[in-house]
Scaffold this motif. Structure first.
Motif, PDB file in Angstrom:
ATOM      1  N   ALA A  32      10.678  26.337  35.696  1.00  0.00           N
ATOM      2  CA  ALA A  32       9.498  25.504  35.929  1.00  0.00           C
ATOM      3  C   ALA A  32       8.372  26.304  36.580  1.00  0.00           C
ATOM      4  O   ALA A  32       7.209  26.223  36.160  1.00  0.00           O
ATOM      5  N   LEU A  33       8.703  27.088  37.582  1.00  0.00           N
ATOM      6  CA  LEU A  33       7.683  27.898  38.264  1.00  0.00           C
ATOM      7  C   LEU A  33       7.097  28.953  37.336  1.00  0.00           C
ATOM      8  O   LEU A  33       5.883  29.206  37.370  1.00  0.00           O
ATOM      9  N   SER A  34       7.927  29.558  36.507  1.00  0.00           N
ATOM     10  CA  SER A  34       7.431  30.554  35.549  1.00  0.00           C
ATOM     11  C   SER A  34       6.487  29.919  34.532  1.00  0.00           C
ATOM     12  O   SER A  34       5.454  30.502  34.195  1.00  0.00           O
ATOM     13  N   ALA A  35       6.835  28.731  34.068  1.00  0.00           N
ATOM     14  CA  ALA A  35       5.989  28.041  33.086  1.00  0.00           C
ATOM     15  C   ALA A  35       4.633  27.679  33.696  1.00  0.00           C
ATOM     16  O   ALA A  35       3.582  27.926  33.087  1.00  0.00           O
ATOM     17  N   LEU A  36       4.654  27.114  34.885  1.00  0.00           N
ATOM     18  CA  LEU A  36       3.392  26.760  35.546  1.00  0.00           C
ATOM     19  C   LEU A  36       2.588  28.017  35.874  1.00  0.00           C
ATOM     20  O   LEU A  36       1.351  28.024  35.749  1.00  0.00           O
ATOM     21  N   GLY A  37       3.283  29.074  36.275  1.00  0.00           N
ATOM     22  CA  GLY A  37       2.604  30.332  36.570  1.00  0.00           C
ATOM     23  C   GLY A  37       1.945  30.943  35.345  1.00  0.00           C
ATOM     24  O   GLY A  37       0.850  31.503  35.433  1.00  0.00           O
ATOM     25  N   ALA A  38       2.588  30.838  34.207  1.00  0.00           N
ATOM     26  CA  ALA A  38       2.013  31.373  32.971  1.00  0.00           C
ATOM     27  C   ALA A  38       0.757  30.605  32.581  1.00  0.00           C
ATOM     28  O   ALA A  38      -0.237  31.199  32.156  1.00  0.00           O
ATOM     29  N   MET A  39       0.781  29.303  32.759  1.00  0.00           N
ATOM     30  CA  MET A  39      -0.399  28.506  32.403  1.00  0.00           C
ATOM     31  C   MET A  39      -1.570  28.772  33.351  1.00  0.00           C
ATOM     32  O   MET A  39      -2.723  28.693  32.951  1.00  0.00           O
ATOM     33  N   SER A  40      -1.269  29.110  34.600  1.00  0.00           N
ATOM     34  CA  SER A  40      -2.340  29.373  35.561  1.00  0.00           C
ATOM     35  C   SER A  40      -2.781  30.833  35.564  1.00  0.00           C
ATOM     36  O   SER A  40      -3.738  31.189  36.234  1.00  0.00           O
ATOM     37  N   GLY A  41      -2.067  31.687  34.831  1.00  0.00           N
ATOM     38  CA  GLY A  41      -2.420  33.092  34.757  1.00  0.00           C
ATOM     39  C   GLY A  41      -1.743  33.972  35.795  1.00  0.00           C
ATOM     40  O   GLY A  41      -1.999  35.166  35.865  1.00  0.00           O
ATOM     41  N   ASP A  42      -0.884  33.392  36.619  1.00  0.00           N
ATOM     42  CA  ASP A  42      -0.182  34.168  37.646  1.00  0.00           C
ATOM     43  C   ASP A  42       1.041  34.905  37.096  1.00  0.00           C
ATOM     44  O   ASP A  42       1.530  35.841  37.722  1.00  0.00           O
ATOM     45  N   VAL A  43       1.549  34.460  35.964  1.00  0.00           N
ATOM     46  CA  VAL A  43       2.708  35.076  35.309  1.00  0.00           C
ATOM     47  C   VAL A  43       2.303  35.375  33.873  1.00  0.00           C
ATOM     48  O   VAL A  43       1.693  34.534  33.212  1.00  0.00           O
ATOM     49  N   SER A  44       2.628  36.563  33.394  1.00  0.00           N
ATOM     50  CA  SER A  44       2.283  36.902  32.013  1.00  0.00           C
ATOM     51  C   SER A  44       3.168  36.113  31.050  1.00  0.00           C
ATOM     52  O   SER A  44       4.303  35.741  31.380  1.00  0.00           O
ATOM     53  N   CYS A  45       2.642  35.891  29.866  1.00  0.00           N
ATOM     54  CA  CYS A  45       3.422  35.168  28.858  1.00  0.00           C
ATOM     55  C   CYS A  45       4.643  35.975  28.429  1.00  0.00           C
ATOM     56  O   CYS A  45       5.691  35.400  28.141  1.00  0.00           O
ATOM     57  N   SER A  46       4.542  37.293  28.441  1.00  0.00           N
ATOM     58  CA  SER A  46       5.703  38.116  28.085  1.00  0.00           C
ATOM     59  C   SER A  46       6.788  37.995  29.161  1.00  0.00           C
ATOM     60  O   SER A  46       7.983  37.989  28.849  1.00  0.00           O
ATOM     61  N   SER A  47       6.379  37.866  30.416  1.00  0.00           N
ATOM     62  CA  SER A  47       7.346  37.662  31.491  1.00  0.00           C
ATOM     63  C   SER A  47       8.023  36.301  31.354  1.00  0.00           C
ATOM     64  O   SER A  47       9.227  36.167  31.580  1.00  0.00           O
ATOM     65  N   LEU A  48       7.264  35.292  30.960  1.00  0.00           N
ATOM     66  CA  LEU A  48       7.835  33.963  30.730  1.00  0.00           C
ATOM     67  C   LEU A  48       8.846  34.011  29.595  1.00  0.00           C
ATOM     68  O   LEU A  48       9.937  33.439  29.706  1.00  0.00           O
ATOM     69  N   LYS A  49       8.529  34.701  28.513  1.00  0.00           N
ATOM     70  CA  LYS A  49       9.465  34.831  27.390  1.00  0.00           C
ATOM     71  C   LYS A  49      10.741  35.544  27.841  1.00  0.00           C
ATOM     72  O   LYS A  49      11.843  35.168  27.448  1.00  0.00           O
ATOM     73  N   HIS A  50      10.579  36.557  28.672  1.00  0.00           N
ATOM     74  CA  HIS A  50      11.737  37.278  29.197  1.00  0.00           C
ATOM     75  C   HIS A  50      12.604  36.343  30.050  1.00  0.00           C
ATOM     76  O   HIS A  50      13.831  36.377  29.961  1.00  0.00           O
ATOM     77  N   THR A  51      11.969  35.510  30.862  1.00  0.00           N
ATOM     78  CA  THR A  51      12.700  34.537  31.683  1.00  0.00           C
ATOM     79  C   THR A  51      13.502  33.590  30.793  1.00  0.00           C
ATOM     80  O   THR A  51      14.676  33.318  31.066  1.00  0.00           O
ATOM     81  N   CYS A  52      12.889  33.107  29.728  1.00  0.00           N
ATOM     82  CA  CYS A  52      13.587  32.205  28.799  1.00  0.00           C
ATOM     83  C   CYS A  52      14.794  32.904  28.181  1.00  0.00           C
ATOM     84  O   CYS A  52      15.891  32.322  28.111  1.00  0.00           O
ATOM     85  N   THR A  53      14.606  34.134  27.755  1.00  0.00           N
ATOM     86  CA  THR A  53      15.705  34.888  27.149  1.00  0.00           C
ATOM     87  C   THR A  53      16.848  35.077  28.144  1.00  0.00           C
ATOM     88  O   THR A  53      18.021  34.895  27.793  1.00  0.00           O
ATOM     89  N   GLU A  54      16.512  35.405  29.375  1.00  0.00           N
ATOM     90  CA  GLU A  54      17.533  35.585  30.406  1.00  0.00           C
ATOM     91  C   GLU A  54      18.292  34.291  30.684  1.00  0.00           C
ATOM     92  O   GLU A  54      19.504  34.306  30.887  1.00  0.00           O
ATOM     93  N   HIS A  55      17.595  33.166  30.667  1.00  0.00           N
ATOM     94  CA  HIS A  55      18.258  31.880  30.889  1.00  0.00           C
ATOM     95  C   HIS A  55      19.255  31.587  29.775  1.00  0.00           C
ATOM     96  O   HIS A  55      20.365  31.112  30.041  1.00  0.00           O
ATOM     97  N   PHE A  56      18.868  31.871  28.539  1.00  0.00           N
ATOM     98  CA  PHE A  56      19.800  31.676  27.425  1.00  0.00           C
ATOM     99  C   PHE A  56      21.007  32.609  27.558  1.00  0.00           C
ATOM    100  O   PHE A  56      22.144  32.189  27.351  1.00  0.00           O
ATOM    101  N   HIS A  57      20.768  33.861  27.911  1.00  0.00           N
ATOM    102  CA  HIS A  57      21.889  34.803  28.061  1.00  0.00           C
ATOM    103  C   HIS A  57      22.857  34.351  29.147  1.00  0.00           C
ATOM    104  O   HIS A  57      24.077  34.419  28.955  1.00  0.00           O
ATOM    105  N   GLU A  58      22.333  33.896  30.262  1.00  0.00           N
ATOM    106  CA  GLU A  58      23.195  33.415  31.346  1.00  0.00           C
ATOM    107  C   GLU A  58      23.994  32.189  30.898  1.00  0.00           C
ATOM    108  O   GLU A  58      25.160  32.038  31.248  1.00  0.00           O
TER     109      GLU A  58
END
Length: 120
Positions: free
Chosen positions: A28-54
Motif C-alpha cells: 500500500a505504501l509503495s503504491a501511494l508513493g509511486a502515485m505521489s512521485g516518492d517511489v519510482s514505478c520500477s521500484s513498485l514493479k519490483h515490490t510486486c514481483t517480490e511479493h509474488f515470489h514470497e
C-alpha cells in the motif's frame, strides 16, 4: 526435483494471515508513493514481483482469500502488476482504485466495494 503443491501438507491459516499482514502495508505504501512521485514505478514493479515470489515460496494453492483484507491485498497486487506507468500516473479512475485499496490496507479507509481479488 519439482514438488507439486497438491502433494504438500496444507499451510496453516495463521501462516497465510501473517504473510498478508506483513506484506499488505508495504504494498500500500509503495503504491501511494509511486502515485505521489516518492517511489519510482520500477521500484513498485519490483515490490510486486517480490511479493509474488514470497507468496509462491509458501506453496499455497490458488483460490478464495480468507477475508476482505486478503481479498483487497490480492486485488491491489494484481492490479499494480498489470498496469503500465502512464496508467498509474495519469488515469484518475485507476488512481481512485489504488488509493481506495491502499487506504483500506493501511487501516485509514473503508473497505472498497467491488474490488475483490483471488489468490494466485
Amino acid at each position: 526435483m519439482l514438488t507439486l503443491i497438491s502433494s504438500q501438507p496444507d499451510i496453516p491459516p495463521e501462516v497465510v494471515s501473517q504473510h498478508i499482514a506483513d506484506h499488505a502495508p508495504a504494498l500500500a505504501l509503495s503504491a501511494l508513493g509511486a502515485m505521489s512521485g516518492d517511489v519510482s514505478c520500477s521500484s513498485l514493479k519490483h515490490t510486486c514481483t517480490e511479493h509474488f515470489h514470497e507468496w509462491w515460496k509458501l506453496s499455497v494453492t490458488a483460490g478464495t482469500p480468507n477475508g476482505k483484507y486478503e481479498s483487497v491485498y490480492w486485488y491491489l497486487l494484481q492490479l499494480l502488476e498489470t498496469l503500465e506507468d502512464y496508467q498509474l500516473l495519469g488515469n484518475s479512475f485507476v488512481q481512485f482504485k489504488v488509493t481506495s485499496c491502499a487506504q483500506f490496507l493501511l487501516g485509514v479507509g473503508p473497505a472498497p466495494k467491488k474490488m475483490q481479488g483471488i489468490r494466485p
